[in-house]
Scaffold this motif. Structure first.
Motif, mmCIF file in Angstrom:
data_model
loop_
_atom_site.group_PDB
_atom_site.id
_atom_site.type_symbol
_atom_site.label_atom_id
_atom_site.label_comp_id
_atom_site.label_asym_id
_atom_site.label_seq_id
_atom_site.Cartn_x
_atom_site.Cartn_y
_atom_site.Cartn_z
ATOM 1 N N TRP A 56 3.375 2.114 2.254
ATOM 2 C CA TRP A 56 3.869 3.475 2.391
ATOM 3 C C TRP A 56 5.240 3.588 1.759
ATOM 4 C CZ3 TRP A 56 2.648 4.473 8.245
ATOM 5 C CH2 TRP A 56 1.271 4.449 8.422
ATOM 6 N N GLY A 57 5.396 4.552 0.886
ATOM 7 C CA GLY A 57 6.687 4.796 0.260
ATOM 8 C C GLY A 57 7.678 5.371 1.263
ATOM 9 N N ASP B 74 11.425 5.620 -6.743
ATOM 10 C CA ASP B 74 10.286 5.358 -5.867
ATOM 11 C C ASP B 74 9.206 6.409 -6.102
ATOM 12 O OD1 ASP B 74 8.505 4.609 -3.910
ATOM 13 O OD2 ASP B 74 9.946 4.652 -2.270
ATOM 14 N N LYS B 75 8.253 6.067 -6.920
ATOM 15 C CA LYS B 75 7.149 6.978 -7.267
ATOM 16 C C LYS B 75 5.814 6.510 -6.681
ATOM 17 C CE LYS B 75 9.708 9.362 -10.248
ATOM 18 N NZ LYS B 75 11.030 9.027 -9.844
ATOM 19 N N LYS B 76 5.894 5.533 -5.793
ATOM 20 C CA LYS B 76 4.679 4.908 -5.265
ATOM 21 C C LYS B 76 3.686 5.923 -4.724
ATOM 22 C CE LYS B 76 5.580 1.406 -2.941
ATOM 23 N NZ LYS B 76 6.579 1.059 -1.996
ATOM 24 N N CYS C 31 1.854 8.008 -7.306
ATOM 25 C CA CYS C 31 0.765 7.264 -7.953
ATOM 26 C C CYS C 31 -0.448 7.171 -7.036
ATOM 27 C CB CYS C 31 1.240 5.864 -8.338
ATOM 28 S SG CYS C 31 2.532 5.877 -9.594
ATOM 29 N N GLN C 32 -0.200 6.951 -5.749
ATOM 30 C CA GLN C 32 -1.307 6.886 -4.796
ATOM 31 C C GLN C 32 -2.049 8.218 -4.733
ATOM 32 O OE1 GLN C 32 1.193 5.674 -1.562
ATOM 33 N NE2 GLN C 32 0.780 3.497 -1.875
ATOM 34 N N TYR D 35 -1.592 -0.920 -8.527
ATOM 35 C CA TYR D 35 -1.574 -0.274 -7.217
ATOM 36 C C TYR D 35 -0.929 -1.156 -6.161
ATOM 37 C CZ TYR D 35 -3.499 1.149 -2.724
ATOM 38 O OH TYR D 35 -3.654 1.494 -1.418
ATOM 39 N N GLU D 36 -0.083 -0.543 -5.363
ATOM 40 C CA GLU D 36 0.570 -1.226 -4.254
ATOM 41 C C GLU D 36 0.244 -0.483 -2.967
ATOM 42 O OE1 GLU D 36 5.098 -2.216 -2.806
ATOM 43 O OE2 GLU D 36 4.741 -1.801 -4.917
ATOM 44 N N SER D 37 -0.445 -1.148 -2.056
ATOM 45 C CA SER D 37 -0.826 -0.519 -0.796
ATOM 46 C C SER D 37 0.303 -0.668 0.210
ATOM 47 C CB SER D 37 -2.100 -1.151 -0.240
ATOM 48 O OG SER D 37 -2.444 -0.528 0.973
ATOM 49 N N TYR E 225 -6.441 5.150 -1.043
ATOM 50 C CA TYR E 225 -5.352 5.928 -1.645
ATOM 51 C C TYR E 225 -4.992 7.122 -0.759
ATOM 52 C CZ TYR E 225 -6.854 3.254 -5.740
ATOM 53 O OH TYR E 225 -7.209 2.252 -6.605
ATOM 54 N N ASP F 11 -3.006 5.963 2.236
ATOM 55 C CA ASP F 11 -1.615 5.671 1.897
ATOM 56 C C ASP F 11 -0.779 6.946 1.816
ATOM 57 O OD1 ASP F 11 -1.950 2.920 1.852
ATOM 58 O OD2 ASP F 11 -2.377 2.860 -0.291
#
Length: 100
Positions: free
Chosen positions: A13-14, A21-23, A26-27, A9-11, A39, A42
């Motif tokens: 904002w995409g 870029d699927k961040k 995933c969130q 997990y990367e906190s 989550y 985000d």
């Protein structure tokens, strides 16, 4: 697999939903699976950059993220807005934005 997903997990904002870029996707999935507030925050943060004050819109109402594939960015993000709405994230706001 959930614990693995949480460990990656990367906190942040995409910028978009695209091939690299699927961040935010995933969130959103992590929100659905865990109901952990971070989550959800985000996902909401991602959309701050897409709603009226954070985005350029064409005269016909298309959210214009970038000149290279604006329909791709707008379509992918509208889909995510509908998914997020179904998951209980700002339901009315997300649905309204996605279909306008």
């Amino acid at each position: 697999y959930l614990e693995d997903a949480k460990s990656f997990y990367e906190s942040a904002w995409g910028w978009s939903v695209s091939w690299d870029d699927k961040k935010v996707l995933c969130q959103e999935l992590l929100w659905e699976l865990t109901q952990t507030e971070q989550y959800k925050l985000d996902v909401q943060g991602f959309f701050k950059g897409w709603f009226a004050n954070g985005m350029t819109y064409t005269p016909c109402g298309l959210a214009w993220r970038d000149q290279w594939g604006p329909n791709r960015y707008a379509g992918n993000t509208a889909f995510l807005a509908l998914v997020a709405a179904e998951a209980g994230i700002d339901t009315l706001k997300m649905r309204t934005w996605a279909v306008e």
